[in-house]
Design an enzyme around this catalytic site. Structure first.
Site, PDB file in Angstrom:
ATOM      1  N   ASP B 227       0.849  -1.192   0.000  1.00  0.00           N
ATOM      2  CA  ASP B 227       0.000   0.000   0.000  1.00  0.00           C
ATOM      3  C   ASP B 227       0.884   1.242   0.000  1.00  0.00           C
ATOM      4  O   ASP B 227       1.582   1.517   0.968  1.00  0.00           O
ATOM      5  CB  ASP B 227      -0.883  -0.030   1.260  1.00  0.00           C
ATOM      6  N   HIS B 321      -8.590  -1.517  -8.948  1.00  0.00           N
ATOM      7  CA  HIS B 321      -8.280  -0.362  -8.091  1.00  0.00           C
ATOM      8  C   HIS B 321      -7.143   0.452  -8.688  1.00  0.00           C
ATOM      9  O   HIS B 321      -7.211   1.682  -8.765  1.00  0.00           O
ATOM     10  CB  HIS B 321      -7.916  -0.855  -6.690  1.00  0.00           C
TER      11      HIS B 321
END
Lengths: 417, 417
Positions: B227, B321
């Site tokens: 992330d 995403h």
């Protein structure tokens, strides 16, 4: 695992071929060890071996890991209750699954049912430790094998117990030096057991991060006190105070096991911080900076409870926390292993208290009737710290002996008897 | 500090002499630095200098620390509201106190009002970062100085916002590599401000512990994903995307500052884990192990959105995403700094979900109208991850510029104007 270059991996095909192959390669890379020593995994380089994340704690041994193991940075403690209808067979299955998965996870291996091998590659001194609550023995039809000390704890006069932190049928203690791994492991074990148990409570705690404090330094709690100074340090002390053997009043299957008492202790930081520093030290009986008794200079100095000041008053107040918690003779039985973690939860909305903090106080011992209960009876009666601390949760568990080999599982000596 | 041997310390005398002397000695040992680089404090030995706990991040500088600072292990993010009756003068006082105390705490020094200098001796890369919410500008009578982008965020179609995680007047971001220090600092700053502000919310998050993952390795979230891969890395990229300058549509006093958007994003791990691994990767557009785009092999490879598989379908799904979050051209403005932390709270009693987990998603940028909002508009419309994630909290803040010298305080350019 290396990335696959197969462009089909970009489609919605459900094949798990690459994953399974990758997982098998990871499994093959590790070997189980036979004792509970810390060791580095078979990593590629010396540098990697020294990284905190690469260190493993062996799983199998006479005792479970996670008790004598030097405290890791993070605790996730989960109280589970057996679902209605769960029986001996269900508990056997639960223990086989948890043992197998924990044996792998603690060695940095990815257990069956996890599709995320990347989450388990930094074992970070992970330990998983399991205990049984009193009711489990009735449910499995083995009440005669229940240790006589595994009974509801007395309610002490100052307790303000909330049933949400009360007794459960099973406890799982997950400890490691990495909060991400703790989250992954706690969830993995919960998920693999949902047909047999439900989560009653979930308590998280922390110490200083690995590497932040000096190795071997006693960690501090949120009152700024060193916490755990009088713990056992040698194997002989552990054998004396923590590990159950043939001389203790416990059933034979518990040899090598222990007793865990969990207390959730709220600490009122607002009122504590109104105290000047000297009063904080008097309440504790120790200096805040060094952790030494008020009659000494070093943390591990023996306290001199007879020493008086110029007014003839004891230097260590008789109602200080230390004076009441510490046994005053060398052969007192009331010594135990404190393995407490700090909690610092979000403030309670509408509360006048700025913080919602305290300790997840875990202590290990041979027999709580001779150890935790006498100590807590004294503390409950007159500990000066009672002005600022409140026990809000309480439970007791039989920590089952260690698994003797990689084919053994937690509690087998009881569950197969 | 060394222990005092004065036996009077054992009585209830209220003298703070020894404490004050000891505190002064600690203060004298450190010196403030003039820029936001990480450096070791003046420790006694080389070994101590290298300990993770000994590293400080400089406080004063053009920008506040805690933004461009490589993410520390722990986040405590507190949303405060100004009490009724607080005015410009109160906010000035609040900022002076918080600046002074944070300048000391981040350098391992004990601030006024703390009687626990032992809690601050491991600075552990501590940073404290402050931002203002929209209403503050009305309260202090300076609505004309409010950045035009500092307005209520749009409510996106899939948002399920809970007001308990909503907009506040002030935000304080505390980050360090030690959860004990985070707890201490968050409490210290809260306690020193109770007459001016109240706590609206309190959000905690974590990454892997310091030292557990390799230096520079992108941390993983609880979905197992790396992330923050597309974050800015160079000073030029920070100047381009994060730090406000004279070319941006912000008032002059904001130069050197930034905009923080905080989103609390719930992640449903139960349903996510029902997915096979390939589907997880398709949803994200990246391989889970390496973090590489599905068209690449290394984490930082440029994604090839035009590449198709044998069926003529894009290898990177257009609704993945990554495909929606990443700008497709080199000069797109919609890039920002993600500084997200995992949360893993106790399961909600009675919930069918096993976990209560997600992200405290903090992102920094020049102007949310050009950065966060366009990105989130695309994600809200069709991100495949929306099946498993839900935005439950939202707030936006003006991160004030850094303090230029040790006599400057946060927001002075606004508050003294």
């Amino acid at each position: 695992m290396t990335s696959t270059q197969d462009p089909q991996e970009g489609s919605f095909r459900l094949s798990r071929r690459n994953f399974v192959l990758g997982g098998a390669a990871i499994l093959g890379a590790g070997a189980l060890s036979a004792c509970n020593d810390s060791k580095a995994t078979g990593a590629d380089s010396a540098a990697e071996q020294e990284a905190p994340g690469a260190v493993t704690v062996a799983f199998d041994g006479v005792h479970q890991a996670g008790v004598q193991t030097p405290a890791q940075g993070f605790l996730t403690l989960i109280g589970f209750d057996l679902r209605a209808g769960s029986d001996l067979h269900a508990v056997q299955r639960l223990m086989r699954i948890w043992t197998e998965d924990s044996r792998m996870l603690t060695q940095g291996q990815n257990p069956p049912g996890s599709l995320e091998p990347e989450m388990t590659v930094h074992p970070s001194r992970l330990t998983v430790t399991v205990g049984f609550g009193p009711r489990l023995f009735d449910i499995i039809g083995k009440a005669d094998k229940r240790p006589s000390w595994l009974a509801p704890m007395p309610v002490f006069s100052k307790d303000k117990l909330d049933e949400q932190w009360g007794q459960s049928d099973v406890v799982v203690q997950v400890c490691s030096d990495d909060p991400l791994l703790n989250a992954f492991v706690a969830r993995h074990l919960t998920r693999s057991s949902t047909t047999i148990v439900t989560t009653k409570w979930f308590q998280q705690g922390f110490l200083n991060s690995p590497g932040v404090r000096d190795a071997g330094e006693t960690p501090r709690n949120l009152f700024g006190q060193k916490d755990g100074t009088v713990n056992p340090h040698t194997d002989a002390e552990y054998d004396d105070r923590v590990w159950i053997d043939e001389n203790d009043d416990s059933p034979e299957w518990m040899r090598g096991g222990s007793c865990l008492v969990v207390r959730r202790i709220h600490m009122n930081l607002d009122t504590w911080e109104e105290l000047d520093r000297t009063s904080r030290e008097v309440s504790m009986g120790r200096f805040l900076d060094s952790g030494a008794p008020l009659t000494g200079t070093n943390e591990f100095d023996t306290a001199d409870f007879d020493k008086t000041d110029q007014y003839g008053l004891p230097v260590i107040d008789v109602n200080s926390h230390m004076a009441l918690a510490t046994p005053h003779t060398d052969n007192s039985e009331d010594r135990l292993l404190r393995r407490a973690y700090n909690y610092d939860a979000a403030p309670v909305p509408g509360s006048t208290e700025l913080s919602n903090a305290g300790l997840v106080f875990c202590c290990f011992q041979k027999d709580p009737r001779k150890q935790f209960i006498p100590i807590q009876t004294r503390l409950d009666a007159s500990d000066r710290l009672n002005t600022w601390i409140t026990h809000i949760g309480s439970a007791v568990y039989a920590i089952v002996p260690g698994t003797q080999s990689s084919s053994d599982y937690w509690g087998a000596a009881l569950l197969e008897s």
